[in-house]
Design a protein around this motif. Structure first.
Motif, PDB file in Angstrom:
ATOM      1  N   MET A  11       0.844  -1.167   0.000  1.00 16.40           N
ATOM      2  CA  MET A  11       0.000   0.000   0.000  1.00 16.40           C
ATOM      3  C   MET A  11       0.891   1.232   0.000  1.00 16.40           C
ATOM      4  SD  MET A  11      -2.876  -0.894   2.785  1.00 16.40           S
ATOM      5  CE  MET A  11      -3.621  -2.473   2.852  1.00 16.40           C
ATOM      6  N   THR A  12       0.341   2.343  -0.432  1.00 15.23           N
ATOM      7  CA  THR A  12       1.078   3.596  -0.430  1.00 15.23           C
ATOM      8  C   THR A  12       0.255   4.639   0.304  1.00 15.23           C
ATOM      9  OG1 THR A  12       2.068   3.060  -2.559  1.00 15.23           O
ATOM     10  CG2 THR A  12       2.178   5.347  -1.866  1.00 15.23           C
ATOM     11  N   GLY A  13       0.891   5.376   1.200  1.00 14.80           N
ATOM     12  CA  GLY A  13       0.193   6.402   1.970  1.00 14.80           C
ATOM     13  C   GLY A  13       0.819   7.777   1.774  1.00 14.80           C
ATOM     14  N   VAL A  14       0.065   8.792   2.140  1.00 11.05           N
ATOM     15  CA  VAL A  14       0.556  10.165   2.126  1.00 11.05           C
ATOM     16  C   VAL A  14       0.823  10.583   3.567  1.00 11.05           C
ATOM     17  CG1 VAL A  14      -0.668  10.779   0.008  1.00 11.05           C
ATOM     18  CG2 VAL A  14      -1.787  11.116   2.199  1.00 11.05           C
ATOM     19  N   ASP A  15       1.572  11.676   3.769  1.00 12.92           N
ATOM     20  CA  ASP A  15       1.833  12.184   5.111  1.00 12.92           C
ATOM     21  C   ASP A  15       0.542  12.320   5.902  1.00 12.92           C
ATOM     22  OD1 ASP A  15       4.578  12.408   5.405  1.00 12.92           O
ATOM     23  OD2 ASP A  15       4.653  14.338   4.385  1.00 12.92           O
TER      24      ASP A  15
END
Length: 59
Positions: free
Chosen positions: A1-5
């Protein structure tokens, strides 16, 4: 998965390993007006109780 700040899962930007499950539903198109969608559920370690108020406008 990829997340943002500051995302609610990992709190940080970048890639991370995760696991997710979900339930989906399909409903027929709603007529114009105000509608409430109620979502209730529970599992071994969580519970969900949320209401969405939707307003459908006609064209």
């Amino acid at each position: 998965m990829t997340g943002v700040d500051e995302n609610p899962v990992s709190g940080e930007a970048g890639r991370f390993r995760g696991h997710a499950c979900g339930r989906w539903a399909v409903v027929d198109p709603l007529p114009p007006g105000k509608h409430t969608v109620e979502v209730r559920g529970r599992g071994p370690s969580f519970e969900v109780d949320v209401d969405y108020v939707l307003t459908v406008v006609g064209l």
